[in-house]
Scaffold this active site. Sequence first.
Site, PDB file in Angstrom:
ATOM      1  CE  LYS A   1      35.021  34.681  50.200  1.00 62.91           C
ATOM      2  NZ  LYS A   1      36.341  35.224  50.426  1.00 62.91           N
TER       3      LYS A   1
ATOM      4  CE  LYS B   1      40.744  25.699  42.013  1.00 64.30           C
ATOM      5  NZ  LYS B   1      40.424  25.581  43.414  1.00 64.30           N
TER       6      LYS B   1
ATOM      7  CE  LYS C   1      40.140  37.386  37.667  1.00 69.24           C
ATOM      8  NZ  LYS C   1      40.988  37.582  38.810  1.00 69.24           N
TER       9      LYS C   1
HETATM   10  P1  AMP Z   1      43.705  34.013  42.639  1.00 66.86           P
HETATM   11  O1  AMP Z   1      44.264  32.631  42.596  1.00 66.86           O
HETATM   12  O2  AMP Z   1      42.584  34.224  41.664  1.00 66.86           O
HETATM   13  O3  AMP Z   1      43.408  34.488  44.021  1.00 66.86           O
HETATM   14  O4  AMP Z   1      44.858  34.966  42.097  1.00 66.86           O
HETATM   15  C1  AMP Z   1      46.034  35.201  42.806  1.00 66.86           C
HETATM   16  C2  AMP Z   1      46.771  36.338  42.119  1.00 66.86           C
HETATM   17  O5  AMP Z   1      47.136  35.950  40.798  1.00 66.86           O
HETATM   18  C3  AMP Z   1      45.934  37.604  41.944  1.00 66.86           C
HETATM   19  O6  AMP Z   1      46.018  38.456  43.040  1.00 66.86           O
HETATM   20  C4  AMP Z   1      46.568  38.241  40.704  1.00 66.86           C
HETATM   21  O7  AMP Z   1      47.716  38.966  41.056  1.00 66.86           O
HETATM   22  C5  AMP Z   1      47.001  37.040  39.892  1.00 66.86           C
HETATM   23  N1  AMP Z   1      46.005  36.687  38.856  1.00 66.86           N
HETATM   24  C6  AMP Z   1      45.058  35.729  38.901  1.00 66.86           C
HETATM   25  N2  AMP Z   1      44.383  35.640  37.734  1.00 66.86           N
HETATM   26  C7  AMP Z   1      44.912  36.580  36.920  1.00 66.86           C
HETATM   27  C8  AMP Z   1      44.673  36.982  35.572  1.00 66.86           C
HETATM   28  N3  AMP Z   1      43.754  36.394  34.807  1.00 66.86           N
HETATM   29  N4  AMP Z   1      45.418  38.004  35.065  1.00 66.86           N
HETATM   30  C9  AMP Z   1      46.369  38.595  35.811  1.00 66.86           C
HETATM   31  N5  AMP Z   1      46.661  38.256  37.072  1.00 66.86           N
HETATM   32  C10 AMP Z   1      45.951  37.254  37.634  1.00 66.86           C
END
Ligand code: AMP
Length: 327
Positions: free
Chosen positions: A111, A197, A194
């Site tokens: 950060k 967002k 992957k």
């Molecule tokens: P985020 O919104 O990116 O902080 O993601 C929250 C949680 O969603 C993460 O800790 C992962 O467990 C899961 N997650 C997000 N993106 C992926 C992805 N492309 N594949 C698998 N799990 C994901």
Amino acid sequence: MEKVISGIRPTGNLHLGNYFGAVKSFVRMQKEFNCMFFIADWHSLTTHPKPENIRQSVKTILAEYLACGIDPEVAPLYVQSDVKEVLELYLYLNMNAYLGELERVTSFKEKVRKQPDNVNAGLLTYPSLMAADILVHKADKVPVGKDQEQNMEMARLFARRFNRIYEVEYFKEPESYHFTNKAIKVPGLDGSGKMGKSEGNAIYLVDDEATIKKKVMRAVTDSGPTMLNQEKPEAIKNLFTLLELVSDKQTYDYFDDQYNNMTIRYGDLKKQLASDINAFCAPIRERILDFQQNEEYLQKVIRMGAQAASESAAKTIQEVRQIVGFR
Ligand code: AMP
């Protein structure tokens, strides 16, 4: 029954990556453990969001988690800022958290690099707030991804240190809980990496049929297999991974065979994938829209959650106050 706590970052809509990577497991876990889920709105203040955005995203998250199958009668769903006890524990933990160790946390360093103009104390003490979230309920397990492992180490360290300073066996060390041995990675449609967002390649659970179709039809492919039974390049493998998640085995095998015998037409594969993603998302999408319109129910969920979480947290804080030396 073992207690499980998990925080949800209020960062926009859920996408297929969130669903298959986390939320689906939460839904399963609520049956196996004594689960609580909370929306980490205090944590979100490190980036100085606008008040109206916080309100809106809390509502969105609630509707989406409920639509995915979190049952607030079974697993309380609360808003972090409704449970003031968390802040009191945060303060006690901060008194025993050292600048050097907080500065060494990888996500903090990241950060600092990414937002050098906003290195605030909230960012630095993120691990103590997260530890307070967990320890205030004396949770046994916390479902986390790899990125949270170091914060979990800090939570265990703070629990041990509290016990040592006050010569008590009060806090137990919370364990990280991993849903599966093999972490699921939901791929994006842009050829590599992957779905996410911030990657700008996400298919959201609320996306309508036309949006899903547009996103899938734009997916990166190649000019097709040039050899029988060849290994699929990453972009193509990604399409098949998604197909595996949302389609039936027969459909998957059909396109896999076509790839292997070099008769595949990516247009057909994409049409099928878009249609199956839509079939998967449609009932969830409908429920999200219903919940979003039912303000009264959402308020009830938040109230029930706040009550359950406050009860559990108040008990801890009362005991902690005694240990620390307050009345
Ligand atoms: P985020 O919104 O990116 O902080 O993601 C929250 C949680 O969603 C993460 O800790 C992962 O467990 C899961 N997650 C997000 N993106 C992926 C992805 N492309 N594949 C698998 N799990 C994901």
